[in-house]
Structure formats: C-alpha cells, structure tokens
Scaffold this motif. Structure first.
Motif, PDB file in Angstrom:
ATOM      1  N   ASP A  98      -8.080 -87.574  20.210  1.00  0.00           N
ATOM      2  CA  ASP A  98      -7.765 -86.248  20.527  1.00  0.00           C
ATOM      3  C   ASP A  98      -8.123 -85.564  21.513  1.00  0.00           C
ATOM      4  OD1 ASP A  98      -7.159 -83.539  20.085  1.00  0.00           O
ATOM      5  OD2 ASP A  98      -7.742 -83.437  18.044  1.00  0.00           O
ATOM      6  N   PRO A  99      -7.423 -85.268  22.432  1.00  0.00           N
ATOM      7  CA  PRO A  99      -8.018 -84.879  23.858  1.00  0.00           C
ATOM      8  C   PRO A  99      -8.975 -83.536  23.530  1.00  0.00           C
ATOM      9  CG  PRO A  99      -5.854 -84.140  23.641  1.00  0.00           C
ATOM     10  CD  PRO A  99      -6.036 -85.009  22.291  1.00  0.00           C
ATOM     11  N   ALA A 156     -14.940 -81.938  16.359  1.00  0.00           N
ATOM     12  CA  ALA A 156     -15.813 -80.916  16.107  1.00  0.00           C
ATOM     13  C   ALA A 156     -17.082 -80.992  15.778  1.00  0.00           C
ATOM     14  CB  ALA A 156     -14.996 -80.159  14.858  1.00  0.00           C
ATOM     15  N   CYS A 157     -18.073 -79.902  15.628  1.00  0.00           N
ATOM     16  CA  CYS A 157     -19.273 -80.039  15.288  1.00  0.00           C
ATOM     17  C   CYS A 157     -19.333 -80.801  14.015  1.00  0.00           C
ATOM     18  CB  CYS A 157     -19.833 -78.714  15.201  1.00  0.00           C
ATOM     19  SG  CYS A 157     -19.757 -77.634  16.525  1.00  0.00           S
ATOM     20  N   PHE A 201     -20.461 -87.770  15.815  1.00  0.00           N
ATOM     21  CA  PHE A 201     -21.494 -86.680  16.582  1.00  0.00           C
ATOM     22  C   PHE A 201     -21.868 -85.818  15.956  1.00  0.00           C
ATOM     23  CE2 PHE A 201     -18.265 -88.491  19.501  1.00  0.00           C
ATOM     24  CZ  PHE A 201     -18.834 -89.010  20.648  1.00  0.00           C
ATOM     25  N   GLN A 202     -23.464 -85.585  16.210  1.00  0.00           N
ATOM     26  CA  GLN A 202     -23.995 -84.469  15.405  1.00  0.00           C
ATOM     27  C   GLN A 202     -24.649 -83.644  16.592  1.00  0.00           C
ATOM     28  OE1 GLN A 202     -26.506 -86.756  12.542  1.00  0.00           O
ATOM     29  NE2 GLN A 202     -24.889 -86.652  11.277  1.00  0.00           N
ATOM     30  N   GLY A 203     -25.175 -82.309  16.100  1.00  0.00           N
ATOM     31  CA  GLY A 203     -25.944 -81.510  16.789  1.00  0.00           C
ATOM     32  C   GLY A 203     -25.181 -80.541  17.811  1.00  0.00           C
ATOM     33  N   CYS A 233     -20.253 -78.707  20.876  1.00  0.00           N
ATOM     34  CA  CYS A 233     -20.735 -77.621  19.618  1.00  0.00           C
ATOM     35  C   CYS A 233     -21.666 -76.740  20.112  1.00  0.00           C
ATOM     36  CB  CYS A 233     -20.868 -78.820  18.660  1.00  0.00           C
ATOM     37  SG  CYS A 233     -21.656 -77.657  17.145  1.00  0.00           S
ATOM     38  N   ARG A 234     -21.114 -75.442  20.063  1.00  0.00           N
ATOM     39  CA  ARG A 234     -21.932 -74.242  20.398  1.00  0.00           C
ATOM     40  C   ARG A 234     -22.374 -73.577  19.247  1.00  0.00           C
ATOM     41  NH1 ARG A 234     -17.940 -74.602  24.328  1.00  0.00           N
ATOM     42  NH2 ARG A 234     -18.759 -74.922  26.394  1.00  0.00           N
ATOM     43  N   ALA A 235     -21.999 -73.683  18.013  1.00  0.00           N
ATOM     44  CA  ALA A 235     -22.279 -72.861  16.976  1.00  0.00           C
ATOM     45  C   ALA A 235     -23.881 -73.260  16.369  1.00  0.00           C
ATOM     46  CB  ALA A 235     -21.418 -73.309  15.680  1.00  0.00           C
TER      47      ALA A 235
END
Length: 212
Positions: free
Chosen positions: A121-122, A126-127, A180-182, A210-212
C-alpha cells in the motif's frame, strides 16, 4: 373213317384244354401277410424294431419319434481383421499419449521464473500496524519449489523460505508482514531475494508515519 394222325398206341386219349390255359390263370384275391416276427421281403430278420421302422445291420441310430431334426448352427462370422487392427492401433495411440504426458510431467522442462515484482500500500501502514508487502513471482507453469528470503532496510534478514508451486500454476504470491509501532516517520524498504531456481531480487519502498 378213321383219323390217320391218331397214334398207334392203344392207350392214347384226347384231352380237352381248360379255359385257364387259354385266357391265363384266374385272379387270386389279395391276401394280407402278417409278420409275427418282422422281416423284409427277402425274409431277412431285422436287427431291431424301432416303432414302425425296421433296422437292418449297422447304421445311424434312428431318431426317436417326436424328436426334432437337428439344425446346423452356422459359426459366428469372424471379425474383420482390419477393424481389429484399427481398434488396437487406437488403443496404442491413446496409451502412447498418456505415457508421453506423464513423462513430460516428470521429465519435462524444470520450473522457470519469468518475472518477479514486489508491491504494498503506497500510503504505508497506520499507527502501530503492519505493512503487508507482497511479492508476485511468475513462472512457466512447471512444478517445482521456490527458495527465497526477505531483506528489510532495518538490517533484518529472514531465514531461507520455500514455496511449493504445483503443475499448471504460473503465479506464486509471497507475503511479508512488517510491523511498526510508535510515533514518528520512517522510510522503509522491503526486498525479496529469490535464491532458486534462479537468483533475482525485487524491492518496494514505503513510509510509515504516525503523528497521533
């Protein structure tokens, strides 16, 4: 006057001929001859009596009364030799085709790779999620085994993996789940290294943010 033709013998006397000497003997009435012991006209006694049939000497056994006459059965017509040869030839052709197909399946060309591509997926994962990286390997449809490994841009390399490809299937799909995490942003790249039946590589890049 005496007859001069008369014999001189004194014992001679004239005899008048009976009528049966002139017109033949009278007809005798028909008589029925009874055979207490059967025999033929010559007086021979038959060997045996079978009903109304007299058997004299050796011969074919008499057919008992009421027994039907034997009927000759014609032999079954022989099949034509040409038809039999054609049938055997067709069976031989079919057998040869089956053996050739089986031989080709077992001894034919080996598995060959025609194309390798990798995609994901380009937008990136998600977070705190995983990216699904998919490698598509196209083949010639022959059965065989693919040996490969995944190489990630973070320095991680997987152990050699295998994928069995059945006969007639011309595509194999290989997956890598990279978690992925963080918070933050990370530019990642995943590479498929095909080891056999031929050595090839293909890679895809994406960004985890991820900015949340």
């Amino acid at each position: 006057m005496s007859d001069s033709r008369a014999p001189e013998d004194d014992d001679y006397s004239a005899t008048v001929l009976g009528s049966h000497w002139i017109s033949g003997p009278p007809e005798q009435p028909a008589q029925t001859k009874r055979f207490d012991t059967p025999h033929d006209a010559s007086g021979a006694v038959p060997d045996r009596v079978e009903g109304s049939l007299l058997r004299f000497g050796p011969g074919v056994t008499a057919r008992p009364p009421g027994t039907p006459f034997p009927v000759a059965v014609a032999p079954a017509p022989r099949r034509r030799r040409g038809a039999a040869l054609r049938r055997y030839a067709l069976a031989a052709v079919v057998l040869a085709a089956v053996l050739a197909y089986l031989g080709w399946q077992r001894l034919g060309p080996a598995l060959a790779v025609t194309e390798v591509s990798v995609s994901t997926d380009p937008k990136g994962p998600a977070c705190d999620s995983a990216a699904d990286v998919v490698a598509l390997v196209r083949t010639n449809g022959r059965p065989g085994t693919l040996r490969y490994r995944w190489v990630r841009s973070d320095g991680t390399r997987s152990d050699p993996l295998t994928e069995r490809v059945p006969s007639g299937r011309k595509e194999a799909t290989l997956h890598l789940l990279w978690t992925f995490q963080g918070k933050g942003t990370y530019t990642a790249e995943a590479e498929l290294e095909l080891i056999s039946p031929v050595h090839r590589t293909a890679a895809v890049g994406f960004t985890y943010g991820c900015r949340a």
